[in-house]
Design an enzyme around this catalytic site. Structure first.
Site, PDB file in Angstrom:
ATOM      1  N   TRP A  92       0.822  -1.214   0.000  1.00 24.49           N
ATOM      2  CA  TRP A  92       0.000   0.000   0.000  1.00 24.49           C
ATOM      3  C   TRP A  92       0.851   1.258   0.000  1.00 24.49           C
ATOM      4  CZ3 TRP A  92      -4.480  -0.553  -1.972  1.00 24.49           C
ATOM      5  CH2 TRP A  92      -5.121  -1.801  -1.872  1.00 24.49           C
ATOM      6  N   ASP A 147      -1.713   6.655   6.272  1.00 25.84           N
ATOM      7  CA  ASP A 147      -2.776   5.767   5.808  1.00 25.84           C
ATOM      8  C   ASP A 147      -3.073   4.781   6.932  1.00 25.84           C
ATOM      9  OD1 ASP A 147      -4.398   3.841   4.693  1.00 25.84           O
ATOM     10  OD2 ASP A 147      -3.106   3.444   2.960  1.00 25.84           O
ATOM     11  N   LYS A 194     -12.780  -1.551   6.725  1.00 25.93           N
ATOM     12  CA  LYS A 194     -12.168  -2.433   7.703  1.00 25.93           C
ATOM     13  C   LYS A 194     -12.760  -2.161   9.087  1.00 25.93           C
ATOM     14  CE  LYS A 194      -8.598  -2.284   4.465  1.00 25.93           C
ATOM     15  NZ  LYS A 194      -8.831  -3.453   3.647  1.00 25.93           N
TER      16      LYS A 194
END
Lengths: 367, 367
Positions: free
Chosen positions: A102, A178, A202
């Protein structure tokens, strides 16, 4: 009705209490004669829902007043583009710590858009099994921010510290983080950061919603020729309603925040539960020679636990039997294989107990 | 449980049958032990839901094979930026017909991003009460596409023709159409268009989903330095899953498509119902001296019916009494005032009957 245990990395499990409340209110919200999905985003009813959700989120994380909370679309990946467009509009470079897939995507996107980028640190030399130490970070002279991924969902690597850094001239560098896969998993200091962002799917709610917290002094730095819907300042001024926001996802996120506060008791209680869940699963992995996880202990993710079997030929049967036992979505990410158990907030401790018991039984029969 | 009649312009009414099915499946989807919201977007279950939704949408509109159907985020407003970034990457100008607020926003955004733009026609001279005639359109020599808004949600102005145009050199110009508020309201020829797009929150599903149809030959023309999530080609290649899509909204859209096919009988049947609904309401307005609608009859929107009272001082009490009678969200857009009744697909004919009866009664008592 059956409910199984869902270890999906995202879109992930939601609290059963939230789903049941959403179900009960779906066709007629609190006697108003319509669904939340059918409300104008500018109606009094929906604005109340939206404001309550933001207030509850702020209360959970103690978000200071000089931070805006934005409820956006596009996922964390859209932020990969929006961040440099907002923060590098007046020059400087984005600095990036690379600890997995990511973080790499965030860097690639900033580069694709033509912005100056600098890799300040990377765990690539150790195969992304330990985050780089604070004293190894190399911050560029023109750093406008330092971006990192507090928890790499795929690799299962989580920062155990906040990388406060300065430029060579001593000026502090805003941190951009993030937190898609570990936000709300524990208390944190929002004021350590310039920008925090997280895809909802999530620990926040359903896919299609992204939360962004921006410190006021970082607003208004965007170039004038970026898409209007990318401009944090415009979004903040419009209360995230420059155009129609994802209203139902926003409402569901609000239900999750209420559940965290009322059913769980806040983020300290959530933290303790998450720690127990992670300890149980990593304990089971470490006690066995059949299962293994490669991550340095200090950086093991509490949210995403990748593990492999001693014999990869057994992966398929492991997953099939787990599925039959009501333990869903344990397959590792297609880029790494093996298994991955995501233990987000909504995954109950009993789910981990059931998984650990299944793993022991499987090892005994097949190991 | 009470259900009222909801005339909201968007997010708008959804079919009760869709809401009830969503409610019944919310906590446990078809015995799988989890909610659709909790499914990985790459799981077999969700991919089946997503593919079925696309197939049903294609069947309803007879979408030809050489068109991609994209399920995106960001609303129609995000398309205002994505369109020029995709279609003007190799030069040329965007041509625009201006018939109201949404068309104006599409033009402004393209200009903001620095693209060459040309106004090919406008209804501004007549106060946006009639769309410009085909023979009045002025297409630029470098036109890469002609953009228009088939139905202006706020003004209540709907095109009664498809503006097929050519450049002065005779080359046909691809049509790009914002159909947010009248898609699926009637049958149409997709092959008349280069790109069709629509925010979901009127006739498709909940807010947070945007459908885009792109003809294959218009893919791959984007500049290389636009955000990855803006590139139609990348999105098409990834089946709209470059990153996590808004899965629950996609599922709900699929339920709406099934309802259109199975409960309504397809778009010809929907067209007939919508015509009856519009005829009833415009008929009531035209028969009265108390209510009026300024739009040329040929261009009156069947989806959004703005009207004013002879005495604007009665607006407030009209809205209050309507609300008490279970007729919700009749207030006109804040930019125009007065009333607006949106008669999207999910607004049943009985709702229009009830509104017409209420209007007659109100006029008798207060007119």
């Amino acid at each position: 009705m059956t409910r199984h245990y869902n270890f999906c990395a995202g879109p992930a499990a939601l609290p059963v209490a939230v789903l049941e409340r959403a179900r009960n209110e779906l066709v007629d919200y609190q006697g108003r004669g319509l669904s939340v999905m059918e409300m104008s985003h500018r109606s009094d009813e929906f604005v109340a829902i939206a404001e309550q959700a933001e207030a509850d989120f702020r209360a959970l994380l103690n978000v200071p007043e000089h931070y805006r909370v934005l409820f956006l679309q596009g996922g964390a990946s859209m932020q990969f583009a929006m961040l440099p467009m907002n923060l590098l509009g007046q020059g400087g470079s984005g600095n990036f710590i690379q600890t997995g897939i990511w973080g790499k995507k965030a860097l690639s996107e900033a580069r694709r858009l033509g912005y100056a980028c600098h890799v300040a640190g990377s765990s690539e030399p150790n195969g992304h099994t330990a985050v780089p130490g604070l004293d190894t970070l190399d911050i560029s002279r023109d750093a406008a921010y330092l971006h990192y991924t507090s928890n790499e969902t795929i690799g299962g690597l989580e920062f155990d510290y906040v990388p406060h850094v300065s430029r060579p001239d001593g000026k502090q560098v805003p941190l951009v983080c993030d937190m898609s896969s570990n936000i709300l998993s524990k208390p944190m200091r929002v004021e350590d950061f310039g920008v925090i962002y997280a895809g909802a799917q999530k620990n926040i709610g359903p896919a299609g919603l992204t939360l962004v917290m921006v410190r006021d002094d970082l607003l208004g730095r965007a170039q004038s020729d970026i898409p209007s819907l990318f401009d944090y300042q415009q979004l903040a001024e419009a209360g995230s309603m420059v155009n129609t926001p994802p209203t139902y996802a926003w409402y569901l996120a609000g239900l999750v925040f209420q559940w965290l506060r009322d059913d769980i008791g806040g983020l300290e209680a959530m933290d303790a539960i998450n720690q127990r869940k992670a300890d149980k699963l990593y304990g089971a992995i470490d006690r066995s020679d059949f299962y293994s996880n490669p991550i340095a202990k200090a950086n093991r993710s509490r949210m995403n636990v990748p593990f492999v079997l001693a014999d990869a030929a057994l992966d398929k049967v492991f997953l099939e039997e787990a599925d039959q036992a009501g333990l869903l979505n344990l397959k590792g990410h297609r880029s790494v294989g093996g298994m991955r158990a995501s233990l987000y907030n909504a995954v109950p401790e009993e789910a981990v107990d059931a998984l650990v018991a299944f793993m022991a039984d499987f090892e005994q029969r097949r190991g």
